[in-house]
Scaffold this motif. Sequence first.
Motif, mmCIF file in Angstrom:
data_model
loop_
_atom_site.group_PDB
_atom_site.id
_atom_site.type_symbol
_atom_site.label_atom_id
_atom_site.label_comp_id
_atom_site.label_asym_id
_atom_site.label_seq_id
_atom_site.Cartn_x
_atom_site.Cartn_y
_atom_site.Cartn_z
ATOM 1 N N THR A 24 -47.659 -9.794 -8.751
ATOM 2 C CA THR A 24 -48.052 -9.423 -10.114
ATOM 3 C C THR A 24 -47.972 -10.609 -11.074
ATOM 4 O O THR A 24 -48.563 -10.568 -12.158
ATOM 5 N N VAL A 68 -54.371 -15.025 -0.215
ATOM 6 C CA VAL A 68 -54.698 -13.643 0.132
ATOM 7 C C VAL A 68 -54.815 -13.448 1.641
ATOM 8 O O VAL A 68 -54.876 -12.313 2.122
ATOM 9 N N LEU A 104 -54.527 -6.858 -0.075
ATOM 10 C CA LEU A 104 -55.007 -6.168 -1.271
ATOM 11 C C LEU A 104 -54.052 -6.369 -2.439
ATOM 12 O O LEU A 104 -54.475 -6.383 -3.599
ATOM 13 N N ASP A 105 -52.766 -6.528 -2.140
ATOM 14 C CA ASP A 105 -51.781 -6.795 -3.198
ATOM 15 C C ASP A 105 -52.071 -8.130 -3.864
ATOM 16 O O ASP A 105 -52.099 -8.235 -5.101
ATOM 17 N N LEU A 107 -54.886 -9.845 -3.706
ATOM 18 C CA LEU A 107 -56.247 -9.869 -4.245
ATOM 19 C C LEU A 107 -56.311 -9.230 -5.630
ATOM 20 O O LEU A 107 -57.024 -9.705 -6.515
ATOM 21 N N THR A 108 -55.547 -8.155 -5.809
ATOM 22 C CA THR A 108 -55.590 -7.421 -7.078
ATOM 23 C C THR A 108 -54.473 -7.811 -8.040
ATOM 24 O O THR A 108 -54.466 -7.368 -9.195
ATOM 25 N N HIS A 109 -53.507 -8.632 -7.568
ATOM 26 C CA HIS A 109 -52.321 -8.990 -8.356
ATOM 27 C C HIS A 109 -51.531 -7.750 -8.744
ATOM 28 O O HIS A 109 -50.914 -7.708 -9.813
ATOM 29 N N LYS A 110 -51.550 -6.730 -7.878
ATOM 30 C CA LYS A 110 -50.823 -5.494 -8.132
ATOM 31 C C LYS A 110 -49.850 -5.211 -6.992
ATOM 32 O O LYS A 110 -50.054 -5.651 -5.859
ATOM 33 N N LEU A 112 -48.855 -2.722 -4.561
ATOM 34 C CA LEU A 112 -49.387 -1.506 -3.953
ATOM 35 C C LEU A 112 -48.414 -0.880 -2.959
ATOM 36 O O LEU A 112 -48.789 0.016 -2.204
ATOM 37 N N GLU A 119 -46.915 -3.858 1.926
ATOM 38 C CA GLU A 119 -48.130 -4.574 1.546
ATOM 39 C C GLU A 119 -49.308 -3.953 2.284
ATOM 40 O O GLU A 119 -49.158 -3.495 3.421
#
Length: 269
Positions: A24, A68, A104-105, A107-110, A112, A119
């Motif tokens: 994040t 990523v 995906l974590d 890639l989206t900076h979130k 998840l 992850e």
Amino acid sequence: MRKSLLTLGLLAATSAPVLAADYTDGDIHKNDYKWMQFNLMGAFNEKGAGPESSHDYLEMEFGGRSGVFDLYGYVDVFNLLSNPSSDKDGQEKMFMKFAPRVSLDALTHKDLSFGPVQELYVATLMEWGGNSGVNTQKIGLGSDVNVPWLGKIGLNFYGTYDSNSKDWNGYQVSTNWFKPFFFFENGSFISYQGYIDYQFGMEDKQSYQASNGGAMFNGIYWHSEHYAVGYGLKLYHNVYGFEDGQALPWAPVADSSGIGHYVSVTYKF
């Protein structure tokens, strides 16, 4: 940043809880690492798309993380001395497997993560066995999951595209683990490591094909900073979807179920 397998093993064995990946803050390279090693292998009673085989091979194995991308792969070269009495004489010389995943974590900076899932990934798996071998590409959802005792494992679910038949055919669930469990005073350790690949939902269009099959590898290895020695016991069931005991167009029979044994000596770069 480079982490050796010894370092990764020590990290995996710590008593602290395994934390979810946190990107994040936008720093997607903070968990980067890479490794590569050469394994001199002996396979005994190996199962597959033909009679069982005992042979030697050299494996270049590698993996790591960069932003990523998470990567695992290997290249096998069989019958190193081209021995005419080898079970691999006249067979495909190489087999390659590449398994890149996209986080995906990251890639989206979130974050998840949820429950034991730390992850999530878009997971792919590519296998090439030459002109007459296994040639498949797989894509699906991947994850890192924290489980009791083993710690972090990879768990992936794929749909399978068969390049030989030019058709989507079935699904695969794969998991892998690396668990150091006994440490010596000099820092070396013994690990339990392995994987499961299980295919299902395949169309058995030919008499020699099965709708499901897979393999489980169970290895006990001694590791130091630059060397490893190990033994693996591999359990097969209709591996690659070939029905055990059935005649094949290219071989007298498919010996695709049972137990195989592997020994290896490793040098780590």
